[in-house]
Enzyme design. Sequence first.
Site, PDB file in Angstrom:
ATOM      1  N   ALA A  26       0.861  -1.182   0.000  1.00 45.43           N
ATOM      2  CA  ALA A  26       0.000   0.000   0.000  1.00 45.43           C
ATOM      3  C   ALA A  26       0.895   1.230   0.000  1.00 45.43           C
ATOM      4  O   ALA A  26       1.576   1.506   0.990  1.00 45.43           O
ATOM      5  CB  ALA A  26      -0.899  -0.005   1.227  1.00 45.43           C
ATOM      6  N   MET A  27       0.916   1.958  -1.099  1.00 41.95           N
ATOM      7  CA  MET A  27       1.850   3.078  -1.276  1.00 41.95           C
ATOM      8  C   MET A  27       1.112   4.412  -1.241  1.00 41.95           C
ATOM      9  O   MET A  27       0.296   4.704  -2.119  1.00 41.95           O
ATOM     10  CB  MET A  27       2.621   2.915  -2.586  1.00 41.95           C
ATOM     11  CG  MET A  27       3.432   1.635  -2.672  1.00 41.95           C
ATOM     12  SD  MET A  27       4.394   1.521  -4.195  1.00 41.95           S
ATOM     13  CE  MET A  27       5.611   2.837  -3.928  1.00 41.95           C
ATOM     14  N   SER A  28       1.423   5.225  -0.243  1.00 46.50           N
ATOM     15  CA  SER A  28       0.789   6.541  -0.106  1.00 46.50           C
ATOM     16  C   SER A  28       1.544   7.627  -0.854  1.00 46.50           C
ATOM     17  O   SER A  28       1.047   8.734  -1.019  1.00 46.50           O
ATOM     18  CB  SER A  28       0.714   6.922   1.375  1.00 46.50           C
ATOM     19  OG  SER A  28       2.022   7.140   1.884  1.00 46.50           O
ATOM     20  N   VAL A  31       7.665   8.510   2.295  1.00 42.61           N
ATOM     21  CA  VAL A  31       8.934   7.785   2.392  1.00 42.61           C
ATOM     22  C   VAL A  31       8.749   6.410   3.021  1.00 42.61           C
ATOM     23  O   VAL A  31       9.432   5.453   2.640  1.00 42.61           O
ATOM     24  CB  VAL A  31       9.978   8.631   3.170  1.00 42.61           C
ATOM     25  CG1 VAL A  31       9.550   8.862   4.612  1.00 42.61           C
ATOM     26  CG2 VAL A  31      11.355   7.985   3.124  1.00 42.61           C
ATOM     27  N   SER A  33       6.153   4.033   3.095  1.00 45.49           N
ATOM     28  CA  SER A  33       5.666   2.965   2.220  1.00 45.49           C
ATOM     29  C   SER A  33       6.583   2.771   1.020  1.00 45.49           C
ATOM     30  O   SER A  33       6.709   1.650   0.505  1.00 45.49           O
ATOM     31  CB  SER A  33       4.235   3.254   1.766  1.00 45.49           C
ATOM     32  OG  SER A  33       4.140   4.493   1.105  1.00 45.49           O
ATOM     33  N   LEU A  52      -4.192   4.287  -3.469  1.00 44.82           N
ATOM     34  CA  LEU A  52      -5.597   4.669  -3.510  1.00 44.82           C
ATOM     35  C   LEU A  52      -5.702   6.177  -3.673  1.00 44.82           C
ATOM     36  O   LEU A  52      -5.123   6.930  -2.890  1.00 44.82           O
ATOM     37  CB  LEU A  52      -6.307   4.248  -2.224  1.00 44.82           C
ATOM     38  CG  LEU A  52      -6.295   2.761  -1.887  1.00 44.82           C
ATOM     39  CD1 LEU A  52      -7.095   2.524  -0.609  1.00 44.82           C
ATOM     40  CD2 LEU A  52      -6.852   1.932  -3.028  1.00 44.82           C
ATOM     41  N   CYS A 120     -10.133   5.306   8.318  1.00 45.06           N
ATOM     42  CA  CYS A 120      -9.575   5.045   6.986  1.00 45.06           C
ATOM     43  C   CYS A 120      -8.875   3.697   6.961  1.00 45.06           C
ATOM     44  O   CYS A 120      -9.051   2.899   6.041  1.00 45.06           O
ATOM     45  CB  CYS A 120      -8.613   6.162   6.596  1.00 45.06           C
ATOM     46  SG  CYS A 120      -7.894   5.961   4.941  1.00 45.06           S
ATOM     47  N   GLY A 144       3.541   0.801   5.365  1.00 45.71           N
ATOM     48  CA  GLY A 144       4.644   1.517   5.994  1.00 45.71           C
ATOM     49  C   GLY A 144       4.366   1.951   7.413  1.00 45.71           C
ATOM     50  O   GLY A 144       5.050   2.826   7.934  1.00 45.71           O
ATOM     51  N   CYS A 217      -5.352  14.002   5.939  1.00 43.65           N
ATOM     52  CA  CYS A 217      -5.033  14.123   4.513  1.00 43.65           C
ATOM     53  C   CYS A 217      -6.008  15.004   3.743  1.00 43.65           C
ATOM     54  O   CYS A 217      -5.608  15.738   2.845  1.00 43.65           O
ATOM     55  CB  CYS A 217      -4.939  12.743   3.869  1.00 43.65           C
ATOM     56  SG  CYS A 217      -6.505  11.830   3.805  1.00 43.65           S
TER      57      CYS A 217
END
Length: 381
Positions: A26-28, A31, A33, A52, A120, A144, A217
Amino acid sequence: MALDTSLPLNSLGFAKPPAETRVVVAMSGGVDSSVVAAMLKEEGYDVVGVTLQLYDHGAALAKKGACCAGLDIHDARRVAEEMGFPHYVLDYENTFREAVIDEFADSYLAGATPVPCIRCNERVKFKDLLETARDLDADCMATGHYIQRVAAPGGAQLHSAADAARDQSYFLFSTTPEQLDYLRFPLGHLASKAETRSLAARYGLGVADKPDSQDICFVPDGNYAAVIEKLRPGAADPGEIVHVDGRVLAEHRGVIHYTVGQRRGLGIGGLDEPLYVVRLDVDKRQVVVGPKELLATRTIPVREINWLGDAPFESRESWRLDVKVRSTRPPREALIRPRGTHEAEVELVVAEDGVSPGQACVFYDPESPRILGGGWIWRGY
C-alpha cells in the site's frame, strides 16, 4: 498447491522463495511505504504497488506532505518505476467520502472529536484495499506503518513499534485478527525514522527527504471547520458561550470551531479564572466552559470494541490493562469492565483531562508491548 514446509520461512513468514511470494504494498507516496516497497523488491519479492486516490480537491493537488492525491500519487508511481515493479492507482474517492469524510463531518457536528485516520485504516485500507490484494493473488499486503506483527501459536499478535516516538498502535487498534493474519509491517522493528530515511537514500529514492504528513489528509491546511462548513452548509451557526454556572459569557462562531479541553481562542478574556471547554451542547448550540478540574474524567464508556486478546473479552468481569485515550498521551493504568462483547466501562486509576467522545481508547498489555485492541469513546449509557 500445499507449501513445502521443509523450506525455511522467508522474511514475510512464508515457506517459499521470495520470488514466488507476491506482496501488495500500500503506497501513499511517502517515504515509509516507498521504503517498504523498495526493501521487499530488493529482497527479491514479487512486489505490486497500489495507491488509492482518496480525494482530489484544490490545494491538495499541489501540496507536499499529505497523502493519496496529486503529487503523492506521482511520487508513488515514480518509486515503482525506479525499482522496477508494477504500480496501480485505484479511484476510491466515493468510498472514502462515504466511509470516512461524511462521518468525520457528522461527528464534529454532534460535538465529538473524531479520528478519521483510524476509520480510513479500518474501512478502506485494511478492508477494500486488502480485498484488492487478495484479488491480485497476493500472499500478503505490506504497509509503511510503525507497528509490529509478531507470529504466535494462537495467531499473529499486534505489538508496539520499536521506536516509541513513531509508534502508530493508537491508529491501528481496530485491525482484526483476520486482517492481521494477512498484513505485514516491515518498518516496525526500526529504531528511528532516521533509519528509514537512510534506507530511502541507499535505494536512491527521490522521496528520501520528503516531509512527513502532519495534517489529516483531506484537511491539508489544518482548517477542519472550513472543510466541515463546506460539507455541511450552516454548520457554523453562532451560539452562546455559557459558564457551567449558567452565565452567558459571549457569542461563539459555531460549535464546530471548539473542542473539549480547549482554552485558547475562546474570546472570553478579562475573567478572574482560566476557563476551558468542558462540554459542547450541539442541540442548544452552546459551548459550555468551566474550571480545569471539571475536565478530569475517570469513567469512560467505550463501544465498537475490537478485542485482540487470547481469551474472549467477556470471559472476565474485568481486565486490568493500560489504555491510551489520546494518540499523544502515554498509556495509563485502568480497569476495563466488559458490558457484552463490544462495549465496556473503562475506569482510569488516575483521572485524565479532556477525554472526548469520538476519540479512541486503546488497550495495552501492561507486561509486554502487545496491543489488545480498543474501542471508541462515546457519551455514556
